[in-house]
Design an enzyme around this catalytic site. Structure first.
Site, PDB file in Angstrom:
ATOM      1  N   GLN A 102      -5.859  -2.574   4.696  1.00 26.11           N
ATOM      2  CA  GLN A 102      -7.227  -3.037   4.486  1.00 26.11           C
ATOM      3  C   GLN A 102      -8.311  -2.695   5.720  1.00 26.11           C
ATOM      4  OE1 GLN A 102      -6.807  -7.125   2.861  1.00 26.11           O
ATOM      5  NE2 GLN A 102      -4.949  -6.861   3.711  1.00 26.11           N
ATOM      6  N   ASN A 103      -7.578  -2.083   6.659  1.00 22.12           N
ATOM      7  CA  ASN A 103      -8.408  -1.947   7.787  1.00 22.12           C
ATOM      8  C   ASN A 103      -9.351  -0.825   7.562  1.00 22.12           C
ATOM      9  OD1 ASN A 103      -7.205  -4.137   9.058  1.00 22.12           O
ATOM     10  ND2 ASN A 103      -5.745  -2.896   9.939  1.00 22.12           N
ATOM     11  N   HIS A 120     -10.242  -0.353   1.944  1.00 18.88           N
ATOM     12  CA  HIS A 120     -11.495  -0.889   1.815  1.00 18.88           C
ATOM     13  C   HIS A 120     -12.564   0.106   2.867  1.00 18.88           C
ATOM     14  CE1 HIS A 120      -9.745  -4.949   1.993  1.00 18.88           C
ATOM     15  NE2 HIS A 120      -9.662  -4.514   0.926  1.00 18.88           N
ATOM     16  N   PRO A 209       1.740 -14.018  13.465  1.00 21.76           N
ATOM     17  CA  PRO A 209       1.833 -15.209  14.109  1.00 21.76           C
ATOM     18  C   PRO A 209       1.732 -16.539  13.580  1.00 21.76           C
ATOM     19  CG  PRO A 209      -0.071 -13.949  15.218  1.00 21.76           C
ATOM     20  CD  PRO A 209       0.848 -13.203  13.943  1.00 21.76           C
TER      21      PRO A 209
HETATM   22  P1  NAD Z   1     -14.870 -10.563  -4.531  1.00 14.64           P
HETATM   23  O1  NAD Z   1     -14.184 -11.667  -5.227  1.00 14.64           O
HETATM   24  O2  NAD Z   1     -16.259 -10.927  -4.141  1.00 14.64           O
HETATM   25  O3  NAD Z   1     -15.273  -9.426  -5.346  1.00 14.64           O
HETATM   26  C1  NAD Z   1     -14.437  -8.595  -5.854  1.00 14.64           C
HETATM   27  C2  NAD Z   1     -13.460  -8.980  -6.596  1.00 14.64           C
HETATM   28  O4  NAD Z   1     -13.030  -7.823  -7.404  1.00 14.64           O
HETATM   29  C3  NAD Z   1     -12.206  -9.373  -5.914  1.00 14.64           C
HETATM   30  O5  NAD Z   1     -11.708 -10.490  -6.400  1.00 14.64           O
HETATM   31  C4  NAD Z   1     -11.247  -8.121  -6.200  1.00 14.64           C
HETATM   32  O6  NAD Z   1     -10.002  -8.728  -6.443  1.00 14.64           O
HETATM   33  C5  NAD Z   1     -11.694  -7.669  -7.446  1.00 14.64           C
HETATM   34  N1  NAD Z   1     -11.634  -6.159  -7.535  1.00 14.64           N
HETATM   35  C6  NAD Z   1     -12.272  -5.494  -6.341  1.00 14.64           C
HETATM   36  N2  NAD Z   1     -11.911  -4.151  -6.597  1.00 14.64           N
HETATM   37  C7  NAD Z   1     -11.138  -3.897  -7.613  1.00 14.64           C
HETATM   38  C8  NAD Z   1     -10.652  -2.978  -8.232  1.00 14.64           C
HETATM   39  N3  NAD Z   1     -10.742  -1.651  -7.995  1.00 14.64           N
HETATM   40  N4  NAD Z   1      -9.690  -3.293  -9.429  1.00 14.64           N
HETATM   41  C9  NAD Z   1      -9.570  -4.462 -10.093  1.00 14.64           C
HETATM   42  N5  NAD Z   1     -10.128  -5.659  -9.179  1.00 14.64           N
HETATM   43  C10 NAD Z   1     -10.850  -5.323  -7.975  1.00 14.64           C
HETATM   44  O7  NAD Z   1     -14.037  -9.913  -3.553  1.00 14.64           O
HETATM   45  P2  NAD Z   1     -14.114  -9.899  -1.939  1.00 14.64           P
HETATM   46  O8  NAD Z   1     -13.002 -10.656  -1.410  1.00 14.64           O
HETATM   47  O9  NAD Z   1     -15.333 -10.804  -1.720  1.00 14.64           O
HETATM   48  O10 NAD Z   1     -14.245  -8.717  -1.085  1.00 14.64           O
HETATM   49  C11 NAD Z   1     -13.979  -7.379  -2.075  1.00 14.64           C
HETATM   50  C12 NAD Z   1     -13.515  -6.652  -0.861  1.00 14.64           C
HETATM   51  O11 NAD Z   1     -14.437  -6.213  -0.114  1.00 14.64           O
HETATM   52  C13 NAD Z   1     -12.160  -7.164  -0.548  1.00 14.64           C
HETATM   53  O12 NAD Z   1     -11.099  -6.172  -0.674  1.00 14.64           O
HETATM   54  C14 NAD Z   1     -12.773  -7.214   0.896  1.00 14.64           C
HETATM   55  O13 NAD Z   1     -11.396  -7.172   1.930  1.00 14.64           O
HETATM   56  C15 NAD Z   1     -13.632  -6.242   1.151  1.00 14.64           C
HETATM   57  N6  NAD Z   1     -14.503  -6.399   2.296  1.00 14.64           N
HETATM   58  C16 NAD Z   1     -14.589  -5.796   3.584  1.00 14.64           C
HETATM   59  C17 NAD Z   1     -15.372  -6.137   4.335  1.00 14.64           C
HETATM   60  C18 NAD Z   1     -15.421  -4.937   5.435  1.00 14.64           C
HETATM   61  O14 NAD Z   1     -16.244  -5.328   6.722  1.00 14.64           O
HETATM   62  N7  NAD Z   1     -14.969  -3.938   5.472  1.00 14.64           N
HETATM   63  C19 NAD Z   1     -15.919  -7.104   4.515  1.00 14.64           C
HETATM   64  C20 NAD Z   1     -15.940  -8.174   3.474  1.00 14.64           C
HETATM   65  C21 NAD Z   1     -15.134  -7.673   2.384  1.00 14.64           C
HETATM   66  N1  APR Z   2      -0.059  -9.399  14.986  1.00 11.10           N
HETATM   67  C1  APR Z   2       0.249  -9.509  13.673  1.00 11.10           C
HETATM   68  N2  APR Z   2      -0.779 -10.375  12.867  1.00 11.10           N
HETATM   69  C2  APR Z   2      -1.799 -10.901  13.623  1.00 11.10           C
HETATM   70  C3  APR Z   2      -2.110 -10.685  15.173  1.00 11.10           C
HETATM   71  C4  APR Z   2      -1.195  -9.863  15.687  1.00 11.10           C
HETATM   72  N3  APR Z   2      -1.207  -9.606  17.051  1.00 11.10           N
HETATM   73  N4  APR Z   2      -3.276 -11.324  15.545  1.00 11.10           N
HETATM   74  C5  APR Z   2      -3.672 -12.069  14.354  1.00 11.10           C
HETATM   75  N5  APR Z   2      -2.799 -11.830  13.124  1.00 11.10           N
HETATM   76  C6  APR Z   2      -2.780 -12.282  11.967  1.00 11.10           C
HETATM   77  C7  APR Z   2      -3.537 -13.618  11.717  1.00 11.10           C
HETATM   78  O1  APR Z   2      -2.643 -14.720  11.922  1.00 11.10           O
HETATM   79  C8  APR Z   2      -4.196 -13.680  10.203  1.00 11.10           C
HETATM   80  O2  APR Z   2      -3.063 -14.231   9.313  1.00 11.10           O
HETATM   81  O3  APR Z   2      -3.599 -11.289  11.023  1.00 11.10           O
HETATM   82  C9  APR Z   2      -4.319 -11.876  10.088  1.00 11.10           C
HETATM   83  C10 APR Z   2      -5.939 -11.518   9.938  1.00 11.10           C
HETATM   84  O4  APR Z   2      -6.384 -11.980   8.608  1.00 11.10           O
HETATM   85  P1  APR Z   2      -7.603 -11.655   8.420  1.00 11.10           P
HETATM   86  O5  APR Z   2      -8.726 -11.856   9.650  1.00 11.10           O
HETATM   87  O6  APR Z   2      -8.101 -12.631   7.196  1.00 11.10           O
HETATM   88  O7  APR Z   2      -7.732 -10.130   8.370  1.00 11.10           O
HETATM   89  P2  APR Z   2      -7.373  -9.493   6.895  1.00 11.10           P
HETATM   90  O8  APR Z   2      -6.342 -10.294   6.102  1.00 11.10           O
HETATM   91  O9  APR Z   2      -7.004  -8.068   7.074  1.00 11.10           O
HETATM   92  O10 APR Z   2      -8.586  -9.726   5.686  1.00 11.10           O
HETATM   93  C11 APR Z   2      -8.797  -9.184   4.585  1.00 11.10           C
HETATM   94  O11 APR Z   2     -11.148  -9.344   4.320  1.00 11.10           O
HETATM   95  O12 APR Z   2     -13.193  -9.712   5.215  1.00 11.10           O
HETATM   96  C12 APR Z   2     -12.295  -8.619   4.496  1.00 11.10           C
HETATM   97  O13 APR Z   2     -12.371  -6.507   4.316  1.00 11.10           O
HETATM   98  C13 APR Z   2     -11.927  -7.466   5.417  1.00 11.10           C
HETATM   99  O14 APR Z   2     -10.050  -6.194   5.162  1.00 11.10           O
HETATM  100  C14 APR Z   2     -10.464  -7.547   5.368  1.00 11.10           C
HETATM  101  C15 APR Z   2     -10.142  -8.498   4.219  1.00 11.10           C
END
Ligand code: NAD
Ligand code: APR
Length: 239
Positions: A102-103, A120, A209
């Site tokens: 997701q990174n 993402h 953690p």
């Molecule tokens: P949201 O609920 O606002 O809207 C997207 C919804 O549509 C999600 O429920 C998701 O399950 C669904 N969806 C998205 N793509 C899809 C696909 N290809 N097929 C089926 N369903 C799909 O979702 P959200 O949690 O607000 O964010 C959407 C995505 O944007 C997430 O994956 C989030 O991690 C990502 N995001 C990235 C950043 C960043 O800085 N990289 C910041 C915020 C959110």
């Molecule tokens: N090693 C393993 N896990 C860790 C560490 C570490 N050193 N440090 C923190 N964590 C864990 C935290 O406990 C937390 O559960 O990593 C997780 C980070 O969770 P989030 O900050 O929610 O990140 P992520 O799950 O990637 O978010 C999903 O949301 O905002 C959107 O697009 C963005 O890709 C992101 C998505």
């Protein structure tokens, strides 16, 4: 050192098609902040609605671009850690290994991993907000349609790139072992990937953690950090 279950060690040694799901916690020890951690998380300090949504970009594009310029600086300073390097070693020994991340920081590729699915997008790339054409920074407007350029990352409310999501779902459906590393498992559709594996009875190893909502009969929870656990698990898988 916490002793590992013998059946977990068997799963690691026997894995032929492992899939490693990674979230922001995988980059924490490289100095890239996570999103939802209590104090240090980005969303504890910034409002995602104001910075990571298409509406925010349409309302105040420069504020969004400035914030991503700041995040790009952080990512440019980051270096892969021992956990990223361990996964690259595992792929060298087990060619079927796929990383689904997701990174957006590209750290897995910088450590040498090649089979990386980016759900993402990538923060170091731009794309046109109107036609989706990718652009090499530092262009300002789309060469195809003249539309405004924005980071090639998936914002809240946006759809994930279909090819990446399809590839991720395919890899998980074929997996004989799944690791879920550094994700709060809260954001869909990424969060459904480890749950799919558990529903199919595939062993899932969670490295975090903190606790997450993930649960299941074949779930192994390793409390701790990515850079500490991954080298240990990969040494067992590749020995
Ligand atoms: P949201 O609920 O606002 O809207 C997207 C919804 O549509 C999600 O429920 C998701 O399950 C669904 N969806 C998205 N793509 C899809 C696909 N290809 N097929 C089926 N369903 C799909 O979702 P959200 O949690 O607000 O964010 C959407 C995505 O944007 C997430 O994956 C989030 O991690 C990502 N995001 C990235 C950043 C960043 O800085 N990289 C910041 C915020 C959110
Ligand atoms: N090693 C393993 N896990 C860790 C560490 C570490 N050193 N440090 C923190 N964590 C864990 C935290 O406990 C937390 O559960 O990593 C997780 C980070 O969770 P989030 O900050 O929610 O990140 P992520 O799950 O990637 O978010 C999903 O949301 O905002 C959107 O697009 C963005 O890709 C992101 C998505």
């Amino acid at each position: 050192n916490v002793p590992l279950d013998t059946d977990l060690m068997e799963h690691l040694r026997g894995a032929r098609r492992p899939v490693v799901l990674t979230g922001a916690g995988m980059s924490a020890e490289s100095g890239v902040p996570t999103f939802r951690e209590a104090q240090s998380g980005l969303w504890a300090r910034f409002d995602p609605v104001e910075l990571a949504t298409p509406e925010a970009f349409e309302r105040h594009p420069q504020r969004v671009l400035d914030w991503y310029a700041w995040r790009r600086e952080q990512v440019a300073k980051a270096r892969p850690h021992a956990g990223h390097q361990a996964l690259a070693r595992w792929e060298a020994a087990c060619a079927a290994l796929v990383i689904v991340t997701q990174n957006v920081d590209g750290l897995h590729q910088r450590a040498g991993s090649r089979n990386v699915v980016e759900l993402h997008g990538r923060i170091d790339r731009d794309r046109c907000h109107h036609c989706g054409e990718r652009a090499e920074t530092p262009a300002r407007v789309c060469a195809q349609c003249g539309g405004p350029l924005r980071p090639d990352v998936v914002w809240f409310g946006e759809m994930l790139p279909e090819p990446a999501l399809r590839r991720a779902l395919g890899a998980v459906s074929e997996a004989d072992l799944v690791l879920s590393v550094g994700t709060s498992t809260l954001v869909q559709p990424a969060a459904s990937l480890p749950a799919e594996a558990l529903a199919a009875g595939v062993p899932v190893v969670e490295i975090n953690p903190e606790p997450t909502p993930l649960k299941g009969r074949t779930l192994y929870r390793l409390r701790g950090k990515a850079a500490e656990w991954l080298p240990r698990l990969v040494a067992i898988a590749c020995d």
